[in-house]
Structure formats: structure tokens, C-alpha cells
Motif scaffolding. Structure first.
Motif: not given
Length: 148
Positions: A71-73, A106, A110, A75, A103, A5, A29
Motif C-alpha cells: 500500500y502506497h497511498a 494518477e 496507490s 484511496i 487512483r 511505485r 479510506h
């Protein structure tokens, strides 16, 4: 093996964007299409802010010919995101913009991806045109060689 990431340190221009209630989907989300809107927004704000492009009368315009988003995480509303922008490729008639969505506060993205703009003559919107000097100079300030 998955790509690591990206981090904020890998980007040169940043734009905070508040999420909206309508950005959330049924899964609670932000829906995937919203990320592409954020990508478009950070590129447009950079171009307008740099003075390199005027949306109403610049002789050249950028048309999107390729996009990608990883897409990693998740939101969700009501978070605020920061879109990070860099230039990954600066050609004669095109620019590849690398974008990451962070996000809140961070440090790791994300989501990340890219937009490729080919610059064309405004009148025909089909003939690739060399980048104007002001645009090349503005984009050159964001050039970063991506890791990996």
C-alpha cells in the motif's frame, strides 16, 4: 530502500472499478481487504474476457496459492480506481499476475502486488495441470518483466 511505485505504462490490461461507500473503513479510506477483491476481479475479468477460461465448465481452474499487496497511498469512496494487470511469470502449471491499483487518473500506483494461480484439474482441484493453449496464449500477451 523501498521499491518505486509502478506506473500505468508497466501494465497491459486495465479495468475501471468504482469504489463503494461500504469499502471505506472507520479511518475513512478503503479497507485493505478490498484491494484483494480488486485483484481477484481484474484477473477474473481478464480470464473471462479472453475466453481462455469458462467458470462453469473449463477442465482446469486456477487456485490462488500466494498473494501480496503493498500500500502506497490511500484511496477513499467515491473515487474510481483502475486495476492494471500484467503477467510476471508464466510457468507450466502456474501464472503470476502482477496487479496495480491506480487512483482516479494518477499515473503511479496507490497499491501493487501479485496473485499466483496454480491451475488444477477441476474434478480433483488438487492435481496441477498444464496450462491450456488458449490460456497460455492469452497470458503471454500480458507478459512484462517488472522493473527492480
Amino acid at each position: 530502500m523501498s521499491k518505486p511505485r509502478p506506473t500505468r505504462a508497466e501494465y497491459r490490461y486495465f479495468l475501471e472499478i468504482p469504489t463503494r461507500w461500504m469499502d471505506n473503513d472507520v479511518y475513512r479510506h478503503v479497507n485493505n481487504v478490498t484491494y484483494y477483491s480488486w485483484f481477484d476481479t481484474v484477473v477474473a475479468r481478464f480470464l473471462l474476457g479472453s475466453g481462455a477460461i469458462n467458470l462453469t465448465d473449463s477442465p482446469v481452474i486456477g487456485v490462488v496459492v500466494e498473494t501480496l499487496c503493498r500500500y502506497h497511498a490511500p484511496i477513499a469512496f467515491p473515487e474510481t480506481v483502475t486495476a492494471g494487470l500484467r503477467v510476471e511469470g508464466l510457468g507450466n502449471t502456474s501464472i503470476r499476475y502482477g496487479i496495480a491499483i491506480f487512483r482516479e487518473d494518477e499515473e503511479v500506483a496507490s497499491a501493487d502486488g501479485h496473485f499466483v494461480h496454480v491451475y488444477v484439474d477441476r474434478a480433483t482441484q488438487t492435481r496441477p495441470t498444464p496450462l491450456p493453449d488458449a490460456l497460455r496464449k492469452a497470458a503471454a500477451a500480458l507478459v512484462v518483466t517488472p522493473a527492480g
